[in-house]
Design a protein around this motif. Sequence first.
Motif, PDB file in Angstrom:
ATOM      1  N   SER A  94       0.826  -1.208   0.000  1.00  0.00           N
ATOM      2  CA  SER A  94       0.000   0.000   0.000  1.00  0.00           C
ATOM      3  C   SER A  94       0.864   1.265   0.000  1.00  0.00           C
ATOM      4  N   PHE A  95       2.126   1.124   0.389  1.00  0.00           N
ATOM      5  CA  PHE A  95       3.077   2.250   0.334  1.00  0.00           C
ATOM      6  C   PHE A  95       3.997   2.135  -0.896  1.00  0.00           C
ATOM      7  N   SER A  96       3.717   1.141  -1.761  1.00  0.00           N
ATOM      8  CA  SER A  96       4.625   0.835  -2.886  1.00  0.00           C
ATOM      9  C   SER A  96       6.052   0.618  -2.394  1.00  0.00           C
ATOM     10  N   ALA A  97       6.173  -0.056  -1.268  1.00  0.00           N
ATOM     11  CA  ALA A  97       7.512  -0.323  -0.704  1.00  0.00           C
ATOM     12  C   ALA A  97       8.271  -1.286  -1.613  1.00  0.00           C
ATOM     13  N   GLN A  98       9.539  -0.998  -1.829  1.00  0.00           N
ATOM     14  CA  GLN A  98      10.372  -1.860  -2.667  1.00  0.00           C
ATOM     15  C   GLN A  98      10.856  -3.054  -1.844  1.00  0.00           C
ATOM     16  N   PRO A  99      10.780  -4.284  -2.413  1.00  0.00           N
ATOM     17  CA  PRO A  99      11.194  -5.458  -1.640  1.00  0.00           C
ATOM     18  C   PRO A  99      12.729  -5.605  -1.598  1.00  0.00           C
ATOM     19  N   TYR A 100      13.214  -5.988  -0.446  1.00  0.00           N
ATOM     20  CA  TYR A 100      14.653  -6.240  -0.261  1.00  0.00           C
ATOM     21  C   TYR A 100      14.844  -7.601   0.394  1.00  0.00           C
ATOM     22  N   ARG A 101      16.032  -8.180   0.216  1.00  0.00           N
ATOM     23  CA  ARG A 101      16.447  -9.373   0.962  1.00  0.00           C
ATOM     24  C   ARG A 101      17.780  -9.052   1.628  1.00  0.00           C
ATOM     25  N   PHE A 102      17.849  -9.313   2.903  1.00  0.00           N
ATOM     26  CA  PHE A 102      19.062  -8.969   3.650  1.00  0.00           C
ATOM     27  C   PHE A 102      19.694 -10.226   4.250  1.00  0.00           C
ATOM     28  N   PRO A 103      21.018 -10.186   4.458  1.00  0.00           N
ATOM     29  CA  PRO A 103      21.687 -11.362   5.036  1.00  0.00           C
ATOM     30  C   PRO A 103      21.386 -11.528   6.524  1.00  0.00           C
ATOM     31  N   THR A 104      21.665 -12.706   7.013  1.00  0.00           N
ATOM     32  CA  THR A 104      21.507 -12.982   8.445  1.00  0.00           C
ATOM     33  C   THR A 104      22.679 -12.398   9.233  1.00  0.00           C
ATOM     34  N   LEU A 105      23.836 -12.353   8.606  1.00  0.00           N
ATOM     35  CA  LEU A 105      25.020 -11.783   9.283  1.00  0.00           C
ATOM     36  C   LEU A 105      25.084 -10.282   9.048  1.00  0.00           C
ATOM     37  N   ILE A 106      25.667  -9.591  10.031  1.00  0.00           N
ATOM     38  CA  ILE A 106      25.828  -8.141   9.890  1.00  0.00           C
ATOM     39  C   ILE A 106      27.231  -7.781  10.395  1.00  0.00           C
ATOM     40  N   LYS A 132      34.171 -10.817  13.245  1.00  0.00           N
ATOM     41  CA  LYS A 132      33.966  -9.681  12.330  1.00  0.00           C
ATOM     42  C   LYS A 132      32.499  -9.497  12.010  1.00  0.00           C
ATOM     43  N   ALA A 133      31.697 -10.460  12.420  1.00  0.00           N
ATOM     44  CA  ALA A 133      30.272 -10.396  12.077  1.00  0.00           C
ATOM     45  C   ALA A 133      29.426 -10.833  13.268  1.00  0.00           C
ATOM     46  N   LEU A 134      28.207 -10.356  13.258  1.00  0.00           N
ATOM     47  CA  LEU A 134      27.239 -10.767  14.275  1.00  0.00           C
ATOM     48  C   LEU A 134      26.014 -11.315  13.566  1.00  0.00           C
ATOM     49  N   LEU A 135      25.154 -11.965  14.334  1.00  0.00           N
ATOM     50  CA  LEU A 135      23.847 -12.342  13.810  1.00  0.00           C
ATOM     51  C   LEU A 135      22.968 -11.103  13.953  1.00  0.00           C
ATOM     52  N   SER A 136      22.292 -10.762  12.901  1.00  0.00           N
ATOM     53  CA  SER A 136      21.618  -9.466  12.834  1.00  0.00           C
ATOM     54  C   SER A 136      20.488  -9.351  13.873  1.00  0.00           C
ATOM     55  N   PRO A 137      20.441  -8.228  14.611  1.00  0.00           N
ATOM     56  CA  PRO A 137      19.369  -8.064  15.597  1.00  0.00           C
ATOM     57  C   PRO A 137      18.111  -7.395  15.037  1.00  0.00           C
ATOM     58  N   ALA A 138      18.201  -6.860  13.824  1.00  0.00           N
ATOM     59  CA  ALA A 138      17.045  -6.141  13.258  1.00  0.00           C
ATOM     60  C   ALA A 138      17.164  -6.141  11.737  1.00  0.00           C
ATOM     61  N   VAL A 139      16.053  -5.907  11.076  1.00  0.00           N
ATOM     62  CA  VAL A 139      16.025  -5.941   9.613  1.00  0.00           C
ATOM     63  C   VAL A 139      16.441  -4.596   9.015  1.00  0.00           C
ATOM     64  N   ALA A 183      11.173  -5.782   3.998  1.00  0.00           N
ATOM     65  CA  ALA A 183      11.950  -7.023   4.013  1.00  0.00           C
ATOM     66  C   ALA A 183      11.530  -7.840   5.218  1.00  0.00           C
ATOM     67  N   VAL A 184      11.752  -9.141   5.115  1.00  0.00           N
ATOM     68  CA  VAL A 184      11.534 -10.029   6.247  1.00  0.00           C
ATOM     69  C   VAL A 184      12.882 -10.699   6.525  1.00  0.00           C
ATOM     70  N   GLY A 185      13.175 -10.937   7.783  1.00  0.00           N
ATOM     71  CA  GLY A 185      14.476 -11.538   8.065  1.00  0.00           C
ATOM     72  C   GLY A 185      14.547 -12.174   9.433  1.00  0.00           C
ATOM     73  N   ASN A 186      15.535 -13.054   9.561  1.00  0.00           N
ATOM     74  CA  ASN A 186      15.831 -13.644  10.864  1.00  0.00           C
ATOM     75  C   ASN A 186      16.528 -12.615  11.739  1.00  0.00           C
ATOM     76  N   CYS A 187      16.109 -12.513  12.985  1.00  0.00           N
ATOM     77  CA  CYS A 187      16.742 -11.588  13.931  1.00  0.00           C
ATOM     78  C   CYS A 187      17.146 -12.365  15.176  1.00  0.00           C
TER      79      CYS A 187
END
Lengths: 83, 398
Positions: free
Chosen positions: B141-153, B210-217, B239-243
């Motif tokens: 409804s906001f014409s939001a663009q879809p993204y995919r993000f990694p689990t690591l950050i 050098k990396a963490l498991l992502s706490p937020a999308v 986006a949807v993701g594991n946190c």
Amino acid sequence: MTNLTAPNTLDERIREALALALQVSPDTIITELSFGDIPQWDSMGHMEVMMRLEEFFGIEINTDTISTLTSVAAIRAYLENSH
Amino acid sequence: MTSLTQKIHFAPAFPIPDYLVGEVQSKLAYVDENIRAAQVSPNGDDIQLTFGNAIDEEEKKLIESKVQRVVTSLVKGAFKPKVQILEDYLDRPLPYREDPMAELLRRGELSEEASGVYALGPLLTRLINWFESRFVALADSFSAQPYRFPTLIPARYMERVGYFRAFPHSLSFATHLHSELDNIDQFAQHAACDEQGNLNVPMERFAQFKALLSPAVCYHLYFALADKPLPNGRVTATAVGNCFRYESSNLTSLERLWNFTMREVIFVGPKEFVLENREIARQRMQKVFAEIGLAYRVESANDPFFIGEFRKQVAFQSAFQLKYEIRARLPFKDSTLAVGSYNYHQDFFGRHLNITLPDGSPTHTGCVAFGLERIAFAFLAQFGFDTAKWPKVIKESI
């Protein structure tokens, strides 16, 4: 830009309180200075400012007021009205 | 087998006001690894800790001093937060009052892999998919663009936005073996888990973190936009993701997971753009929740900052109305559970990550976030397992 150099006790105390809270030189605390203008005045810095004002002026700042005191000028006006 | 547990009580260094009882209680889990449960009395004058083992007087003194550090840091000079309620539908009639966990486990809908880590079965998955369809519709409804993000950050990104100071207690780290033949060979020959599930391997075998498991999308989007002008002056993304947020002994059932899934709709642009869209999103979700008859409230909230920054950050969030939580009723415990939130970060990410608007000023950001496991859990806690009692719109879709 105006430096708070007038021999006004309130201005001097504001400058002293904010300089201590934000850990900057008192010269940085000019009348036009607002939240976000310098890196030190971020969210954490803002709350340091609120706590220093409470300590310096013996006042209690409630949560509603915290969001209004976002400039040196606003702080001055608030303190003038509360004394 | 006899379980050795010990309880200790003491009075807090400062009386704990009612609005901080829950916060102090949750932070006490991080005082000592042997704490199994921490309880602060409702009137804030007593603290009870339960340990999984016996502790001696010296340990008790040390733990008490750490507890008092937590209490002092959170309570002394605390600003009372301003509670603002934007929606209140907690009294909607509900057909169910049981804790759904036992039934979920009995049906094989849940498999606990570790504390706070669950595999979900078909019913929960279908429920999550239904809620996801509504959240994706909101994004559309906001014409939001879809993204995919990694689990690591990357750790350097998290450092840049001050995450280590604000939320050190909930971090989860990722590493790998040093890339050295003998090291890998030794690991392969000797790696084994003990009875508690601990991998019995010396830390020196592992590479530096050098990396963490992502706490937020949404962080991933802000990092992707960093150090350049914002394209077209505004971005709307989803986006949807594991946190991952480690919560020590606070990890309980599907209410509080170490590994969970979030759907976010993210707004980046001028202040008015972000605030207006956050509000529109809230109004649109109000209709979705009305359609299913969810009992919930939207109220001002704060993020779970650690003790060092807690007092100031919470007061700041409250004063500037930066965060509102969607808190669904849990009838079995007369409590509520945050299943989503409407967030505004002012220009925090814009300033720290140098994301600029066309006029050169830092951009503002905000996000609407939904915890998928939590919304499914809250739904089952309110409507139970008899699909005849489910809202028509969900019953027909699942």
